[in-house]
Each structure stands twice: as structure tokens, then as C-alpha cells.
Design a protein around this motif. Structure first.
Motif, PDB file in Angstrom:
ATOM      1  N   PHE A   1      -1.305 -17.322  -3.416  1.00  0.00           N
ATOM      2  CA  PHE A   1      -0.877 -16.293  -2.490  1.00  0.00           C
ATOM      3  C   PHE A   1      -1.277 -16.671  -1.073  1.00  0.00           C
ATOM      4  CE2 PHE A   1      -0.957 -14.032  -6.473  1.00  0.00           C
ATOM      5  CZ  PHE A   1       0.121 -13.158  -6.367  1.00  0.00           C
ATOM      6  N   SER A   2      -0.477 -16.257  -0.116  1.00  0.00           N
ATOM      7  CA  SER A   2      -0.850 -16.408   1.287  1.00  0.00           C
ATOM      8  C   SER A   2      -1.009 -15.007   1.877  1.00  0.00           C
ATOM      9  CB  SER A   2       0.217 -17.188   2.058  1.00  0.00           C
ATOM     10  OG  SER A   2       1.455 -16.510   2.012  1.00  0.00           O
ATOM     11  N   VAL A   3      -1.835 -14.906   2.916  1.00  0.00           N
ATOM     12  CA  VAL A   3      -2.071 -13.620   3.564  1.00  0.00           C
ATOM     13  C   VAL A   3      -0.867 -13.303   4.447  1.00  0.00           C
ATOM     14  CG1 VAL A   3      -3.538 -12.325   5.144  1.00  0.00           C
ATOM     15  CG2 VAL A   3      -4.567 -13.913   3.498  1.00  0.00           C
ATOM     16  N   ARG A   4      -0.237 -12.170   4.187  1.00  0.00           N
ATOM     17  CA  ARG A   4       0.912 -11.709   4.982  1.00  0.00           C
ATOM     18  C   ARG A   4       0.434 -10.872   6.165  1.00  0.00           C
ATOM     19  NH1 ARG A   4       6.021  -8.401   2.431  1.00  0.00           N
ATOM     20  NH2 ARG A   4       7.242  -8.288   4.332  1.00  0.00           N
ATOM     21  N   TYR A   5      -0.586 -10.010   5.932  1.00  0.00           N
ATOM     22  CA  TYR A   5      -1.199  -9.208   6.993  1.00  0.00           C
ATOM     23  C   TYR A   5      -2.576  -8.774   6.519  1.00  0.00           C
ATOM     24  CZ  TYR A   5       0.652  -5.484   4.044  1.00  0.00           C
ATOM     25  OH  TYR A   5       0.969  -4.691   2.965  1.00  0.00           O
ATOM     26  N   GLU A   6      -3.424  -8.430   7.484  1.00  0.00           N
ATOM     27  CA  GLU A   6      -4.781  -7.995   7.175  1.00  0.00           C
ATOM     28  C   GLU A   6      -5.290  -7.140   8.325  1.00  0.00           C
ATOM     29  OE1 GLU A   6      -9.003 -10.047   5.829  1.00  0.00           O
ATOM     30  OE2 GLU A   6      -7.419 -11.304   6.651  1.00  0.00           O
ATOM     31  N   ALA A   7      -5.970  -6.034   7.990  1.00  0.00           N
ATOM     32  CA  ALA A   7      -6.551  -5.166   9.015  1.00  0.00           C
ATOM     33  C   ALA A   7      -7.849  -4.559   8.475  1.00  0.00           C
ATOM     34  CB  ALA A   7      -5.578  -4.064   9.406  1.00  0.00           C
ATOM     35  N   THR A   8      -8.920  -4.675   9.255  1.00  0.00           N
ATOM     36  CA  THR A   8     -10.204  -4.080   8.899  1.00  0.00           C
ATOM     37  C   THR A   8     -10.972  -3.782  10.178  1.00  0.00           C
ATOM     38  OG1 THR A   8     -12.278  -4.349   7.678  1.00  0.00           O
ATOM     39  CG2 THR A   8     -11.270  -6.349   8.584  1.00  0.00           C
ATOM     40  N   GLU A   9     -11.737  -2.712  10.147  1.00  0.00           N
ATOM     41  CA  GLU A   9     -12.571  -2.389  11.300  1.00  0.00           C
ATOM     42  C   GLU A   9     -14.007  -2.850  11.109  1.00  0.00           C
ATOM     43  OE1 GLU A   9     -12.219   1.696  12.471  1.00  0.00           O
ATOM     44  OE2 GLU A   9     -10.029   1.584  12.567  1.00  0.00           O
ATOM     45  N   ASP A  10     -14.433  -2.997   9.835  1.00  0.00           N
ATOM     46  CA  ASP A  10     -15.825  -3.347   9.576  1.00  0.00           C
ATOM     47  C   ASP A  10     -15.998  -4.604   8.725  1.00  0.00           C
ATOM     48  OD1 ASP A  10     -15.095  -2.519   7.048  1.00  0.00           O
ATOM     49  OD2 ASP A  10     -16.436  -0.785   6.995  1.00  0.00           O
ATOM     50  N   GLY A  11     -14.917  -5.270   8.375  1.00  0.00           N
ATOM     51  CA  GLY A  11     -15.003  -6.471   7.561  1.00  0.00           C
ATOM     52  C   GLY A  11     -15.145  -6.224   6.080  1.00  0.00           C
ATOM     53  N   GLU A  12     -15.227  -4.949   5.682  1.00  0.00           N
ATOM     54  CA  GLU A  12     -15.378  -4.602   4.270  1.00  0.00           C
ATOM     55  C   GLU A  12     -14.265  -3.700   3.768  1.00  0.00           C
ATOM     56  OE1 GLU A  12     -19.232  -3.152   3.260  1.00  0.00           O
ATOM     57  OE2 GLU A  12     -20.244  -4.681   4.455  1.00  0.00           O
ATOM     58  N   LYS A  13     -13.843  -2.751   4.582  1.00  0.00           N
ATOM     59  CA  LYS A  13     -12.801  -1.800   4.195  1.00  0.00           C
ATOM     60  C   LYS A  13     -11.552  -2.108   5.002  1.00  0.00           C
ATOM     61  CE  LYS A  13     -16.351   1.662   3.649  1.00  0.00           C
ATOM     62  NZ  LYS A  13     -16.985   2.788   4.298  1.00  0.00           N
ATOM     63  N   GLY A  14     -10.400  -1.900   4.376  1.00  0.00           N
ATOM     64  CA  GLY A  14      -9.177  -2.126   5.119  1.00  0.00           C
ATOM     65  C   GLY A  14      -7.993  -2.389   4.220  1.00  0.00           C
ATOM     66  N   VAL A  15      -6.988  -3.031   4.784  1.00  0.00           N
ATOM     67  CA  VAL A  15      -5.767  -3.336   4.050  1.00  0.00           C
ATOM     68  C   VAL A  15      -5.460  -4.830   4.177  1.00  0.00           C
ATOM     69  CG1 VAL A  15      -4.781  -1.042   4.353  1.00  0.00           C
ATOM     70  CG2 VAL A  15      -4.236  -2.822   5.995  1.00  0.00           C
ATOM     71  N   MET A  16      -4.776  -5.345   3.163  1.00  0.00           N
ATOM     72  CA  MET A  16      -4.369  -6.743   3.171  1.00  0.00           C
ATOM     73  C   MET A  16      -3.081  -6.871   2.370  1.00  0.00           C
ATOM     74  SD  MET A  16      -6.335 -10.064   1.570  1.00  0.00           S
ATOM     75  CE  MET A  16      -7.445 -10.317   2.949  1.00  0.00           C
ATOM     76  N   GLY A  17      -2.164  -7.661   2.888  1.00  0.00           N
ATOM     77  CA  GLY A  17      -0.935  -7.969   2.165  1.00  0.00           C
ATOM     78  C   GLY A  17      -0.936  -9.428   1.776  1.00  0.00           C
ATOM     79  N   LEU A  18      -0.678  -9.705   0.507  1.00  0.00           N
ATOM     80  CA  LEU A  18      -0.628 -11.068   0.000  1.00  0.00           C
ATOM     81  C   LEU A  18       0.783 -11.350  -0.497  1.00  0.00           C
ATOM     82  CD1 LEU A  18      -3.909 -10.993  -2.092  1.00  0.00           C
ATOM     83  CD2 LEU A  18      -3.610 -11.912   0.212  1.00  0.00           C
ATOM     84  N   GLN A  19       1.276 -12.563  -0.279  1.00  0.00           N
ATOM     85  CA  GLN A  19       2.635 -12.905  -0.677  1.00  0.00           C
ATOM     86  C   GLN A  19       2.660 -14.249  -1.382  1.00  0.00           C
ATOM     87  OE1 GLN A  19       5.520 -12.651   2.440  1.00  0.00           O
ATOM     88  NE2 GLN A  19       7.215 -13.052   1.058  1.00  0.00           N
ATOM     89  N   ARG A  20       3.498 -14.313  -2.414  1.00  0.00           N
ATOM     90  CA  ARG A  20       3.770 -15.571  -3.113  1.00  0.00           C
ATOM     91  C   ARG A  20       5.240 -15.552  -3.483  1.00  0.00           C
ATOM     92  NH1 ARG A  20       0.578 -18.081  -8.281  1.00  0.00           N
ATOM     93  NH2 ARG A  20       1.747 -20.017  -8.339  1.00  0.00           N
ATOM     94  N   GLY A  21       6.031 -16.337  -2.797  1.00  0.00           N
ATOM     95  CA  GLY A  21       7.480 -16.282  -2.986  1.00  0.00           C
ATOM     96  C   GLY A  21       7.980 -14.905  -2.580  1.00  0.00           C
ATOM     97  N   GLY A  22       8.763 -14.254  -3.433  1.00  0.00           N
ATOM     98  CA  GLY A  22       9.263 -12.910  -3.150  1.00  0.00           C
ATOM     99  C   GLY A  22       8.350 -11.801  -3.615  1.00  0.00           C
ATOM    100  N   PHE A  23       7.172 -12.143  -4.118  1.00  0.00           N
ATOM    101  CA  PHE A  23       6.236 -11.174  -4.663  1.00  0.00           C
ATOM    102  C   PHE A  23       5.211 -10.818  -3.597  1.00  0.00           C
ATOM    103  CE2 PHE A  23       2.408 -10.155  -7.159  1.00  0.00           C
ATOM    104  CZ  PHE A  23       2.923  -9.217  -8.025  1.00  0.00           C
ATOM    105  N   VAL A  24       5.049  -9.524  -3.296  1.00  0.00           N
ATOM    106  CA  VAL A  24       4.106  -9.065  -2.276  1.00  0.00           C
ATOM    107  C   VAL A  24       3.166  -8.030  -2.880  1.00  0.00           C
ATOM    108  CG1 VAL A  24       3.845  -7.934  -0.041  1.00  0.00           C
ATOM    109  CG2 VAL A  24       5.795  -9.441  -0.445  1.00  0.00           C
ATOM    110  N   LEU A  25       1.862  -8.221  -2.684  1.00  0.00           N
ATOM    111  CA  LEU A  25       0.843  -7.254  -3.079  1.00  0.00           C
ATOM    112  C   LEU A  25       0.220  -6.665  -1.828  1.00  0.00           C
ATOM    113  CD1 LEU A  25      -1.239  -8.969  -5.898  1.00  0.00           C
ATOM    114  CD2 LEU A  25       0.131  -6.906  -6.109  1.00  0.00           C
ATOM    115  N   HIS A  26       0.024  -5.344  -1.819  1.00  0.00           N
ATOM    116  CA  HIS A  26      -0.657  -4.656  -0.729  1.00  0.00           C
ATOM    117  C   HIS A  26      -1.937  -4.087  -1.321  1.00  0.00           C
ATOM    118  CE1 HIS A  26      -1.159  -1.899   2.726  1.00  0.00           C
ATOM    119  NE2 HIS A  26      -1.623  -1.093   1.793  1.00  0.00           N
ATOM    120  N   LEU A  27      -3.089  -4.467  -0.779  1.00  0.00           N
ATOM    121  CA  LEU A  27      -4.389  -3.986  -1.241  1.00  0.00           C
ATOM    122  C   LEU A  27      -4.972  -3.079  -0.170  1.00  0.00           C
ATOM    123  CD1 LEU A  27      -5.728  -7.446  -2.402  1.00  0.00           C
ATOM    124  CD2 LEU A  27      -4.634  -5.717  -3.823  1.00  0.00           C
ATOM    125  N   ASP A  28      -5.430  -1.907  -0.590  1.00  0.00           N
ATOM    126  CA  ASP A  28      -5.971  -0.918   0.338  1.00  0.00           C
ATOM    127  C   ASP A  28      -7.256  -0.378  -0.271  1.00  0.00           C
ATOM    128  OD1 ASP A  28      -6.483   1.270   1.986  1.00  0.00           O
ATOM    129  OD2 ASP A  28      -4.397   1.865   2.090  1.00  0.00           O
TER     130      ASP A  28
END
Length: 91
Positions: A1-28
């Protein structure tokens, strides 16, 4: 997977989007009210088709619906109580 987007204010909590081909995971994390304070979003091309495939085979939250922010969604709960949030384009 590659990182599509990432946002955090404290380095521990936040959101991240991972992509591999047409498959995208959003972690919150953490996100209270959704299982164990984590939400995983599966971005798909056809929300209704996946709902139909999983209907009767998984614990689904509700039929797909169009959201005011522009996605079509439903949720499924895994055996451990975590929510997998499915998002696709509005139909």
C-alpha cells in the motif's frame, strides 16, 4: 500500500488513506461510537453491488444511502465489533 493522504495533530490520532491499485482504505482512529474507537473505510466503485453481495452473510448496519457530503455508504461490523465503513459514489 502507498499513503494516499494523512492528517494528525499529535502524531498518534488522526486519519490516513492507503491505496493499492484501485483498492483504498481509510483509517480513522480514534473515532468513538464505531466499534472499538477505530473506523476503517473501504472505498469502492459500487456500494450497492457490495451490499448485495454481503447481504445475509454479514452484520450490515443498514441499506446503502446517499450522504449529504457526497458519498453513498453503509457499514458492516466484523466479528470483533469493529466497523468497516463502505463508501462509494452517489447513485
Amino acid at each position: 500500500f502507498s499513503v494516499r493522504y494523512e492528517a494528525t495533530e499529535d502524531g498518534e490520532k488522526g486519519v490516513m488513506g492507503l491505496q493499492r491499485g484501485g483498492f483504498v482504505l481509510h483509517l480513522d482512529a480514534p473515532m468513538s461510537g464505531h466499534g472499538r474507537n477505530v473506523v476503517v473505510t473501504l472505498e469502492v466503485d459500487d456500494t450497492d453491488a457490495l451490499y448485495d453481495e454481503w447481504y445475509g452473510r454479514a452484520e450490515l448496519s443498514r441499506p446503502p444511502r446517499n450522504e449529504e457530503w457526497g458519498g453513498r455508504t453503509f457499514g458492516v461490523t466484523d466479528p470483533f465489533g469493529n466497523l468497516l465503513y463502505v463508501v462509494g459514489p452517489v447513485t
